[in-house]
Design an enzyme around this catalytic site. Structure first.
Site, PDB file in Angstrom:
ATOM      1  N   SER A 215      24.694  -4.027  55.425  1.00 44.87           N
ATOM      2  CA  SER A 215      25.294  -4.612  54.232  1.00 44.87           C
ATOM      3  C   SER A 215      25.931  -5.977  54.453  1.00 44.87           C
ATOM      4  O   SER A 215      26.009  -6.779  53.517  1.00 44.87           O
ATOM      5  CB  SER A 215      26.346  -3.655  53.661  1.00 44.87           C
ATOM      6  OG  SER A 215      27.383  -3.418  54.592  1.00 44.87           O
ATOM      7  N   HIS A 243      21.984   0.147  50.321  1.00 52.85           N
ATOM      8  CA  HIS A 243      21.601  -1.196  49.909  1.00 52.85           C
ATOM      9  C   HIS A 243      20.080  -1.352  49.859  1.00 52.85           C
ATOM     10  O   HIS A 243      19.554  -2.430  50.132  1.00 52.85           O
ATOM     11  CB  HIS A 243      22.227  -2.233  50.843  1.00 52.85           C
ATOM     12  CG  HIS A 243      23.715  -2.316  50.720  1.00 52.85           C
ATOM     13  ND1 HIS A 243      24.343  -3.083  49.765  1.00 52.85           N
ATOM     14  CD2 HIS A 243      24.705  -1.698  51.413  1.00 52.85           C
ATOM     15  CE1 HIS A 243      25.651  -2.963  49.891  1.00 52.85           C
ATOM     16  NE2 HIS A 243      25.898  -2.119  50.870  1.00 52.85           N
ATOM     17  N   LYS A 274      25.740   1.818  43.441  1.00 57.17           N
ATOM     18  CA  LYS A 274      25.294   0.423  43.571  1.00 57.17           C
ATOM     19  C   LYS A 274      24.163   0.167  42.568  1.00 57.17           C
ATOM     20  O   LYS A 274      24.420  -0.024  41.391  1.00 57.17           O
ATOM     21  CB  LYS A 274      24.899   0.138  45.017  1.00 57.17           C
ATOM     22  CG  LYS A 274      26.103   0.167  45.964  1.00 57.17           C
ATOM     23  CD  LYS A 274      25.747  -0.191  47.376  1.00 57.17           C
ATOM     24  CE  LYS A 274      26.975  -0.392  48.248  1.00 57.17           C
ATOM     25  NZ  LYS A 274      27.859   0.784  48.363  1.00 57.17           N
TER      26      LYS A 274
END
Length: 428
Positions: A215, A243, A274
């Site tokens: 990340s 991610h 996310k």
């Protein structure tokens, strides 16, 4: 009552003394507390003097490419959210949450195995399993909890876990909880990983743990080589896909799809907080026996409240959007390539691979903070990252591209970076 306390109380009632000062001044002296607070205050002073204080900017609107920030006059372009697909405030996603609030309530007031499992929880778990082409899935309050619950449940003192040195803090903390032998290999260094696999050959089970995408740097785990080594040394592969899920790979399945090792990764942990709606929640997906064991032994699952129904419904709608053939993954990669290429041409160093995480490497912590503040004044919301989030001397501004950004938004951010970079004599 003590006369001084009466005076303070009267002042407090007139609003002339803050409540917290009144409380502190009136409590009995505790030397142990005073000693701790003195130490804490010295730590806070050191953080501030080093330019490492983490200021929290206050957003007054919903999440999106443009936001309002307290004490700022105009709308700000947001380039530091994990809102990769731009779905955090998508009308269909928000509507799904509203409907679930009416039908299933605000929360369960219970953990899953008591009276905290609704039909929507099971439906979402089944949908996630289909999305990843795995046997079963277990939901958690966050991916931090998923990582905290995996290792101590699956591994014992007879086993070993091999972890990339730059893995996310939640993986590191989860590994600390387990009794397995712990090996940390150098970041992306496959020779070092193989050496650690050789060292640990006497262990019963071995699990290689890595972020799919790291990340802070936006670089990819070399999963092809990791999976080759896992097969060679009879190890399992675990990846954290926070991610990656939803936008990496041809259909957004993640790093394992992107690198062609889908059938060689045993366990995937990821987040709903996310790209997948941006609210909260995480999950583990993999072989059904492992998921069954987690349901019976994983402490964060057994002792944490169930995910709230609106959060579950929002994530469920996101998976519907993705599995219906959404073009969002292609859009975000096009904008990412535009930002990376133009910033590099301007003289900036952008770390990592072709990922929407675009760390603008600056080195100095104060410079990163000052440039981020200048960019905010120009209408670009970004954050400077410094120690302890990243190593000393590796400070950066982490830019994150979203599918909801227009090409014009990306160009505006690049132009602002160039102006601020020149102002600070970082680029010519």
């Amino acid at each position: 009552m003590n006369p001084s306390k009466i005076i303070l109380q009267n002042l407090f009632c007139t609003g002339k003394v803050p409540r917290h000062l009144f409380h502190v001044s009136c409590r009995k002296t505790n030397k142990g507390v005073d000693k701790v607070l003195k130490h804490v205050n010295s730590e806070l002073k050191a953080i501030s003097e080093a330019g490492l204080w983490k200021h929290e900017r206050v957003i007054t609107t919903k999440q999106g490419p443009y936001i309002n920030v307290q004490n700022q006059d105009s709308k700000i372009l947001n380039f530091c959210a994990n809102n990769y697909l731009g779905l955090s405030s998508h009308p269909e996603v928000v509507d799904a949450g509203k409907k679930a609030l009416d039908e299933f309530g605000a929360g369960l007031s219970s953990v899953r195995f008591i009276c905290g499992t609704q039909s929507i929880h099971k439906n979402l778990e089944e949908k996630i399993s289909r999305f990843h082409n795995r046997e079963d899935t277990i939901l958690y309050a966050s991916c931090f909890d998923a990582n905290a619950g995996l290792f101590e449940t699956l591994l014992s003192q007879d086993d070993a876990v091999l972890s990339d040195e730059l893995n996310h803090a939640s993986i590191i903390d989860g590994i600390r909880l387990c009794k397995a032998s712990k090996y940390r290999y150098k970041h992306l260094d496959m020779d070092d990983l193989e050496s650690k696999l050789q060292e640990s050959q006497n262990c019963r089970h071995r699990l290689i743990a890595t972020d799919g995408v790291f990340s802070m740097d936006g670089d990819f785990a070399p999963l092809v080589k990791i999976c080759e080594l896992a097969e060679k040394y009879d190890a399992l592969v675990f990846i954290d896909e926070c991610h990656a899920t939803g936008f990496l790979g041809k259909t957004g399945r993640g790093t394992d799809e992107l690198l062609g090792v889908h059938d060689k990764v045993t366990i995937i942990n990821s987040t709903l907080g996310k790209a997948l709606g941006g609210a909260a929640g995480g999950y583990t997906t993999g072989p059904k026996p492992i998921i069954d064991l987690l349901r019976n032994r994983s402490r964060p699952y057994l002792f944490s409240n169930s995910l709230p129904p609106p959060v579950v419904a929002c994530a469920d709608k996101v998976f519907d959007i993705l599995m219906d053939g959404s073009p969002l993954a292609e859009e975000i990669m096009s904008k990412t390539m535009r930002f990376r290429s133009r910033m590099s041409e301007a003289g900036f160093t952008i770390s990592g691979g072709n990922h929407p995480i675009c760390p603008v490497m600056l080195g100095d912590a104060k410079l990163a903070a000052d440039m981020a503040n200048d960019l905010l004044d120009m209408g670009i919301y970004v954050i400077g990252f410094s120690y302890p989030v990243v190593a000393i001397g590796k400070s950066r501004i982490r830019v994150q591209i979203s599918a909801s950004h227009s090409d014009e938004d990306v160009e505006r951010a690049i132009d602002a970076f160039i102006k601020v970079g020149k102002k600070h004599n970082f680029i010519s």
